[in-house]
Design a protein around this motif. Structure first.
Motif, short mmCIF file in Angstrom:
data_model
loop_
_atom_site.label_atom_id
_atom_site.label_comp_id
_atom_site.label_asym_id
_atom_site.label_seq_id
_atom_site.Cartn_x
_atom_site.Cartn_y
_atom_site.Cartn_z
N TYR A 85 -12.85 51.74 -2.18
CA TYR A 85 -12.66 53.85 -2.27
C TYR A 85 -11.61 53.75 -2.10
O TYR A 85 -10.76 53.17 -1.22
N TYR A 87 -8.41 56.28 -1.77
CA TYR A 87 -7.96 57.43 -0.61
C TYR A 87 -6.44 57.83 -1.58
O TYR A 87 -5.54 56.61 -1.13
N ASN A 142 -14.82 62.62 2.82
CA ASN A 142 -13.65 63.32 1.90
C ASN A 142 -12.16 63.71 2.56
O ASN A 142 -11.57 63.25 0.95
N LYS A 143 -11.82 64.42 3.67
CA LYS A 143 -10.24 64.93 3.58
C LYS A 143 -10.44 64.55 5.26
O LYS A 143 -11.86 65.13 5.34
N ILE A 191 -5.74 62.05 4.99
CA ILE A 191 -6.16 60.97 3.94
C ILE A 191 -7.67 61.83 3.07
O ILE A 191 -8.54 62.04 3.98
N SER A 192 -7.14 61.55 1.75
CA SER A 192 -8.96 62.04 1.12
C SER A 192 -8.80 61.25 0.34
O SER A 192 -7.41 60.74 -0.80
N TYR A 193 -10.00 61.70 -0.64
CA TYR A 193 -10.52 60.87 -1.49
C TYR A 193 -9.54 61.37 -2.85
O TYR A 193 -9.27 62.07 -3.42
#
Length: 923
Positions: A85, A87, A142-143, A191-193
């Motif tokens: 994933y 980020y 996600n965030k 931190i965001s996806y």
């Protein structure tokens, strides 16, 4: 993590629409019968003709088989079902300002990981040190936002106006108002996806199905290794890392060290995934007292003979530790005045207060501050400038004697000639030593302990990969008087042999710029050896000695005066001038001398710099160059003029070598130089001419292959094609073979779709109905694959070729060691066949490339890369020396007057005279 985890992360969208990627495409539109649909040329439709590197169509079979080892280590990926994933990371100070300071990111993210381990589901990060982070499996959300506090963040950030050594004790209550480096600082981390990458993409890449996903997945693996090295305190330089270990460092002069480290990168190969690991060297500054470095760097006697304006440029951005506080800072500049005179605003401890209740400031010199407030008398830096570690408007001054350079700081300026040769000499390693060092490095790296690699089931073998090579037989060479020979071990010589096409020299002279040797003896020896090689050399017209009064004059003047002398005495233009230079390396007369000869007079010239009386071998080597420059040939392939030489002798074929050379690392304003050489006098493949142009600094694609000027084409390719036509009996080439040097895999598509298109366009501009066939290869020397013999400590034999196992799973590439590696470990050339309309068989193509390593006229050895590419290097380097002594403004208009508005104009090279333009002047 499977895609039903319900955290929303599995919905990835290229267009922001949030569409699940597995959704069905819309149904095709129904077209009524007899209706011709309107063709809309969209961008996608026009991209249909994009060329991609061609696939391999078989393997070579010729040559003696040889078992080899290579520095690729097998990688097994056990968990191909999972996802990485991706980020995005944003870092802020607690007041909302973004963190722009380099090097803090890793500390902050490590702190986040340590503090919020459970909130992150115990996931491990792969962080690139900037704005990107990867995990194996998704984070809980996600965030995510985190706050952390870091101790001692002041290493490279100061707020200026602190006392000169930043050493206030926390108890100094009276000076709390001074803005000084904080002992701790708060940060906010977002931190965001961004995306997810299936590990399955790695399996696809190993089958030759490369995609953006597979490149990203490999990038994640490389980032994991970088992070692993960073945590061990290494200096990271792209994909190489360097440990702080003095035993890995060697002095190269001027307090610059060659530091040995390791390159590591993951590659997809026919044999699966591998980790390519190699020994590499970078330059670092010797840690220790700052003043020692400044003195050594300038070769000064003592601190008082240093050029401080030069030192200011060299020291900018270096990191120092300041005594006695041991605080770390980055140098931002130097003070204009010495410590005894440089003043700053200072608020003493018991200063009287003004009406606002604030302590009053006084102005004090840096010297007095240390003497009165710190009770420290400066030993030697009172009369020297101070180092500034604050901002230009809010300086923080520190005396030089309190500054120590911290370890592992790169030196990125250009090295001088002596440093360069010391670096090369000290970074050589014999094959066996290199293998031992690599085995040890792999053990020390301990990749099995890396948690992220373990969680996705990646294991790295500690054994060198075994491959099978083939040793091709050297081509037979033709000498003068019908002699032929097979080179042995990549070498041959002219003992008792003549050149195959010797020239004749009847009008020549010698220009001696104070070389210390017996010139009359040198001339006699040259005539004698020339005769034994078949070159008839008449006595020179004269030896022109440089007058004593000019020896200290600027290079341009010295050359001008020598030419005045020659012109006043010579009856007509000489065919050839021999120039004796006073010093060997980087003689500053060389550029102006070559320029004068080639561009103003059209005279072929050979420079030599005899340190002592030249021996026969030295003079034979000079004659190899002289004969080639004057239109002769020293040796050639026996098959060159016979139909036996594959496709080349049957069909008119031109061979091009293309290269771009850039200025040294420190020179951003020097134009890059593009050179293209072409074969002439078909069916020969041993004679070449060059076309050279300048282009914007650091531009890698060649810009002037086609250059429309009204209805005319002033480009490089037309010039070379016209020469081939006139020198090859009015024949147009039906086959065009292109060797391109100096481009990485990421630029292959540009070479295939931009440069090749321009070459085709140049052909069409000459004749609309002419359709030659093309073969395009890229040669790379700048890679990290090495080969070792399994049963010998020696380098691999010349002619060793490898086209299986560690080559690309799908594309057509091979490694060739054409030369005999005499020192260090042989570096193979990696050839990539990007395009082939001629349809060579693998054996034919590999033999052609191998043969072109034997037609280099300057030496009697096989060379490591095909001759046309070596000649392109030489031509670019030689004309590059013209630029060094040019006033930029003067030259920008010398190639056709007014420069068009728009891009910045680049200084153009002066045109060579016609009679030397077609020669091998670069030889």
């Amino acid at each position: 993590m499977d895609s039903t985890s319900g955290n929303g992360a599995e919905i990835e969208s290229a267009n922001g629409s949030g569409v699940v990627t597995d959704a069905l495409p819309p149904p095709p539109p129904v077209i009524p019968p007899n209706v011709e649909p309107v063709k809309i040329t969209t961008e996608v439709a026009e991209k249909k003709n994009v060329r991609v590197p061609m696939a391999r169509d078989g393997f070579g079979t010729k040559g003696q088989k040889i078992p080899l080892l290579t520095n690729h280590f097998g990688v097994k990926v056990a968990n191909l079902q999972g996802y990485f994933y991706h980020y995005s990371v944003a870092l802020f100070y607690d007041d909302g300002r973004p963190v722009e300071q380099k090097g803090v990111g890793r500390k902050i993210l490590d702190k986040v990981h340590e503090t919020y381990h459970t909130d992150l589901d115990g996931k491990h990060f792969a962080y690139d040190g900037e704005k990107t982070l990867f995990t194996f499996g998704a984070l809980p959300s996600n965030k995510m936002d985190f706050s952390v506090v870091l101790e001692e963040v002041s290493s490279a950030r100061t707020n200026g106006n602190a006392s000169p050594n930043g050493n206030e004790e926390p108890s100094d209550g009276g000076r709390k108002r001074l803005r000084r480096p904080n002992r701790s600082k708060s940060f906010r981390v977002e931190i965001s996806y961004a995306a997810k990458i299936p590990l399955q993409a790695l399996a696809n890449a190993m089958r030759g199905q490369e995609s953006e996903n597979s490149q990203e997945a490999i990038r994640v693996l490389d980032i994991i290794l970088r992070q692993h090295a960073a945590r061990q305190g290494c200096l990271l330089v792209r994909q190489s890392f360097f440990h702080n270990d003095p035993t890995n460092c060697e002095q190269v002069g001027g307090n610059i060290l060659g530091c040995r480290g390791f390159h590591s990168s993951f590659r997809t190969t026919q044999g699966g995934m591998s980790l390519n690991m190699d020994v590499t060297t970078t330059m670092i500054i010797k840690p220790g007292p700052l003043i020692d470095f400044v003195i050594a760097n300038q070769g000064a006697r003592d601190p008082f003979t240093v050029d401080w304006s030069k030192a200011k440029r060299t020291l900018k951005n270096l990191r120092i530790k300041v005594s006695p506080s041991n605080q770390e800072y980055r140098i931002t500049g130097m003070s204009d005045k010495p410590c005894k005179e440089q003043t700053f605003e200072y608020r003493p401890r018991n200063a009287p207060k003004n009406e606002n209740g604030e302590s009053e400031t006084i102005e004090i010199t840096v010297y007095d501050y240390f003497l009165r407030e710190r009770n420290m008398e400066l030993q030697y830096s009172a009369d020297l400038p101070c180092v500034n570690v604050g901002r230009p408007k809010r300086p923080t001054y520190i005396p030089l004697e309190h500054c120590t350079l911290i370890p592992l700081q790169r030196y990125t300026k250009a090295l001088n000639t002596f440093q360069r040769s010391a670096l090369v000499e000290k970074s050589r390693q014999k094959p066996q030593e290199r293998m031992n060092v690599l085995s040890k490095a792999l053990k020390v790296s301990n990749y099995d302990s890396e948690p992220l690699l373990r969680s996705c089931g990646i294991s790295i073998s500690s054994n060198f990969t075994q491959v099978e090579g083939r040793v091709l037989q050297a081509p037979k060479l033709k000498m003068g008087r019908g002699d032929e020979l097979f080179p042995r071990n990549g070498r041959w010589n002219f003992n008792n042999k003549q050149f195959v096409e010797p020239t004749k020299i009847d009008k020549w002279a010698v220009a001696n710029f104070s070389a210390r040797c017996n010139v009359r003896q040198l001339v006699d020896d040259l005539i004698r050896i020339g005769g034994s090689k078949g070159i008839e050399i008449a006595a020179p017209f004269d030896v022109f000695e440089e007058g004593h009064q000019f020896r200290r004059a600027p290079p341009l003047i010295r050359v001008e005066k020598m030419f005045e002398e020659i012109q006043s005495k010579l009856p007509g233009a000489p065919q050839f001038l021999l120039c004796l230079l006073p010093e060997r390396k980087n003689c500053d007369i060389y550029g102006p001398w070559k320029k004068k000869n080639l561009t103003e007079y059209g005279i072929v010239t050979q420079c030599m710099a005899p340190v002592r009386q030249p021996n026969d071998q030295y003079l034979t080597n000079c004659l190899l160059k002289i004969n080639a420059k004057l239109g002769g040939l020293n040796s050639m392939l026996s098959v060159e003029r016979t139909p036996a030489f594959t496709v080349i002798s049957k069909v008119p074929t031109i061979i091009l070598g293309m290269d771009v050379s850039h200025g040294s690392p420190g020179q951003s304003d020097v134009p890059s130089i593009a050179a293209v050489v072409s074969s002439r006098q078909w069916p020969l493949v041993s004679k070449y001419r060059a076309s050279v142009r300048t282009q914007p600094s650091k531009a890698e694609m060649i810009e002037s292959l086609v250059k429309k000027n009204g209805t005319e084409d002033d480009g490089i390719i037309k010039e070379l094609l016209v020469d081939f036509y006139t020198s090859s009996g009015k024949r147009k080439p039906e086959h065009i073979i292109i060797f391109r040097d100096g481009v990485s895999e990421s630029q292959f598509n540009q070479v295939l779709n931009i440069e090749l298109d321009q070459i085709i366009e140049a052909c069409k501009l000459l004749d609309e109905n002419w359709n030659p066939k093309f073969l395009l290869l890229v040669a790379q020397k700048n890679h990290h694959t090495k080969f070792f013999q399994t049963n010998s400590p020696d380098n691999v034999p010349p002619g060793t070729i490898i086209d299986s196992k560690i080559c690309h799973p799908k594309n057509n590439d091979f490694y060739l060691c054409a030369h005999a590696g005499m020192i260090g470990t042989t570096r193979p050339t990696h050839y990539h066949v990007l395009y082939d309309e001629i349809h060579f068989s693998p054996d034919e193509l590999q033999e052609l490339v191998h043969s072109l390593s034997y037609v280099y006229q300057r030496s009697t050895t096989a060379i490591s890369v095909v001759a046309p590419i070596c000649y392109a290097h030489l031509a670019a380097a030689q004309l590059g020396t013209f630029m060094k002594f040019e006033d930029q403004s003067e030259t920008s208009s010398s190639h056709g007057g007014v420069t068009a508005p728009g891009p910045i104009s680049v200084a153009q090279l002066p045109k060579l005279k016609d009679n030397v333009a077609n020669s091998m002047f670069f030889c």
